[in-house]
Design a protein around this motif. Sequence first.
Motif, short mmCIF file in Angstrom:
data_model
loop_
_atom_site.label_atom_id
_atom_site.label_comp_id
_atom_site.label_asym_id
_atom_site.label_seq_id
_atom_site.Cartn_x
_atom_site.Cartn_y
_atom_site.Cartn_z
N SER A 112 -30.59 -0.40 -10.66
CA SER A 112 -30.35 0.94 -11.21
C SER A 112 -28.84 1.19 -11.31
N GLU A 113 -28.53 2.30 -11.99
CA GLU A 113 -27.12 2.67 -12.14
C GLU A 113 -26.51 3.02 -10.78
N HIS A 114 -27.31 3.64 -9.91
CA HIS A 114 -26.83 3.98 -8.58
C HIS A 114 -26.50 2.72 -7.77
N GLN A 115 -27.35 1.72 -7.87
CA GLN A 115 -27.10 0.47 -7.16
C GLN A 115 -25.85 -0.24 -7.70
N PHE A 116 -25.65 -0.15 -9.01
CA PHE A 116 -24.47 -0.80 -9.58
C PHE A 116 -23.19 -0.08 -9.14
N ASN A 117 -23.21 1.25 -9.04
CA ASN A 117 -22.04 1.98 -8.55
C ASN A 117 -21.73 1.61 -7.11
N ASP A 118 -22.79 1.45 -6.28
CA ASP A 118 -22.57 1.02 -4.89
C ASP A 118 -21.93 -0.36 -4.85
N LEU A 119 -22.34 -1.22 -5.78
CA LEU A 119 -21.76 -2.57 -5.83
C LEU A 119 -20.29 -2.52 -6.21
N LEU A 120 -19.95 -1.66 -7.15
CA LEU A 120 -18.55 -1.54 -7.56
C LEU A 120 -17.68 -1.02 -6.41
N GLN A 121 -18.21 -0.06 -5.64
CA GLN A 121 -17.46 0.48 -4.52
C GLN A 121 -17.26 -0.56 -3.41
N SER A 122 -18.22 -1.46 -3.28
CA SER A 122 -18.12 -2.46 -2.22
C SER A 122 -17.04 -3.50 -2.50
N VAL A 123 -16.65 -3.63 -3.78
CA VAL A 123 -15.61 -4.60 -4.12
C VAL A 123 -14.32 -3.91 -4.55
N ASP A 124 -14.19 -2.63 -4.22
CA ASP A 124 -12.98 -1.87 -4.54
C ASP A 124 -11.84 -2.40 -3.69
N LEU A 125 -10.82 -2.97 -4.32
CA LEU A 125 -9.72 -3.58 -3.58
C LEU A 125 -8.91 -2.54 -2.81
N ASP A 126 -8.64 -1.39 -3.44
CA ASP A 126 -7.81 -0.38 -2.78
C ASP A 126 -8.51 0.23 -1.58
N ARG A 127 -9.84 0.34 -1.65
CA ARG A 127 -10.56 1.02 -0.58
C ARG A 127 -10.94 0.07 0.56
N ASN A 128 -11.33 -1.15 0.23
CA ASN A 128 -11.89 -2.04 1.24
C ASN A 128 -10.95 -3.13 1.72
N LEU A 129 -9.87 -3.36 0.99
CA LEU A 129 -8.95 -4.42 1.39
C LEU A 129 -7.56 -3.88 1.65
N SER A 130 -7.47 -2.65 2.11
CA SER A 130 -6.18 -2.05 2.44
C SER A 130 -6.08 -1.80 3.93
N ASN A 131 -4.84 -1.67 4.39
CA ASN A 131 -4.59 -1.46 5.81
C ASN A 131 -3.44 -0.48 5.95
N ILE A 132 -3.50 0.33 7.00
CA ILE A 132 -2.44 1.34 7.18
C ILE A 132 -1.09 0.69 7.45
N LYS A 133 -1.08 -0.58 7.85
CA LYS A 133 0.17 -1.28 8.12
C LYS A 133 0.74 -1.96 6.88
N ASP A 134 0.00 -1.87 5.77
CA ASP A 134 0.49 -2.50 4.55
C ASP A 134 1.78 -1.84 4.06
N PHE A 135 2.69 -2.65 3.51
CA PHE A 135 3.90 -2.10 2.94
C PHE A 135 3.58 -1.36 1.65
N ARG A 136 4.22 -0.24 1.49
CA ARG A 136 4.03 0.52 0.27
C ARG A 136 4.82 -0.11 -0.86
N ILE A 137 4.14 -0.44 -1.95
CA ILE A 137 4.79 -1.12 -3.08
C ILE A 137 5.24 -0.07 -4.10
N THR A 138 6.52 -0.09 -4.41
CA THR A 138 7.09 0.81 -5.39
C THR A 138 7.47 0.02 -6.63
#
Length: 389
Positions: free
Chosen positions: A50-76
């Motif tokens: 379903s569309e809901h399942q596909f949106n959940d899949l997209l969120q699970s591979v979101d780089l900014d949300r799932n592969l970020s850390n508070i210690k990461d350097f801020r890139i300007t």
Amino acid sequence: MEEIYKPKNTKIISVKDALLEYQSELLPAGLTTVPTSEGDIAAAMSFNGSEHQFNDLLQSVDLDRNLSNIKDFRITNFHPARLQNVMKPVEITEKALRFNCVQNAIKITGRLRKNLDCRIRYNKHKYTFIPRREETDLYPFSEMVLEIRFYEPFKYKTGVRLGHPKFHQEFYVLGSQTLTELRDKIYCQCDLGPFYDISANPHAAEAVEPKSADAADPGFFFIHDTFYNDMRKPANMDYSEVIQTWAKRQKSIGELKTKLMEEAKFEDLQFRLGYPQVYQHHGNCEHIFVISNCRLLASSDLLVRRRYPILNSYAFPRSIPCNICGHCEANFIVKNSDQHIFDPAYVCQVCYESYHYRDGVKIGQFEAFRFLGTKIAVKDDDVEMDVRL
């Protein structure tokens, strides 16, 4: 040529091979275009949920949300025209404190500082803006885009440093375009010549006859190991012939090739990123240029073929003041003069006529040429100037 100027980047890029390699990695088997929308991605994956399942899949591979850390350097993102000065306190010695100017500066500012970015001159550039009005006829990832930076000609003598390359123009070109399409967009003051000695008649500069359509306009690009000569007009000559004759007598220079500029496309080129190449025209007017980037056409790029090559940025227009009065902009170049302390000397209209002529008669020995200034002309009516400082 690499034996004379050692390359820092040893990888030689083939534009056509790079495009095929990128497309094979981006396009799974059976796809003809790269998926851009979420619906295209779901179809490419053959997703049956379903569309809901596909949106959940997209969120699970979101780089900014799932592969970020508070210690990461801020890139300007670095933008050379938007540099901010970084101030750093300066240590003041006891000897310096005895000067009144130092004491007053401390009273006003609290402490002395120095500007760390005072040597950076990137903020002297301007950027163009192209309105996006037409319907698109290009597709993302279907072309390679080359970013090419040209530099102004400068004086050079072996063993003596008389000048250094100064940025002039930057273009975006498509891999499917010919080299002549880029050459027709390059602006150079020599294109408005030839310039003749007008010292016998100072008003002759206003009576220059326009060039005919069949007038010779030779030139070449030298890229990697090949001369690309512009032979579109019957009167054009092969500038590279004398260079190749000289190169055959040199042991450190390998075989050099020759091709027609009007038949060569950028997708057929081979080159090193950042390695200096040469554009020569009008006899001895030489421009160093580099291919600074070679990438896929993205959805954020202008997707209208006729707008390319695109002038992305150019050097900030500057005027040269008169060497005599120092107030007006120079209009003439005076050479081999027995009256000037500068050679060449740049002088304005009033100073030129009053200093070099008496009752309309030439005084002394000198040569004079019309100077059109250093302002740039854009060969595209659809391009608008946009100062982004």
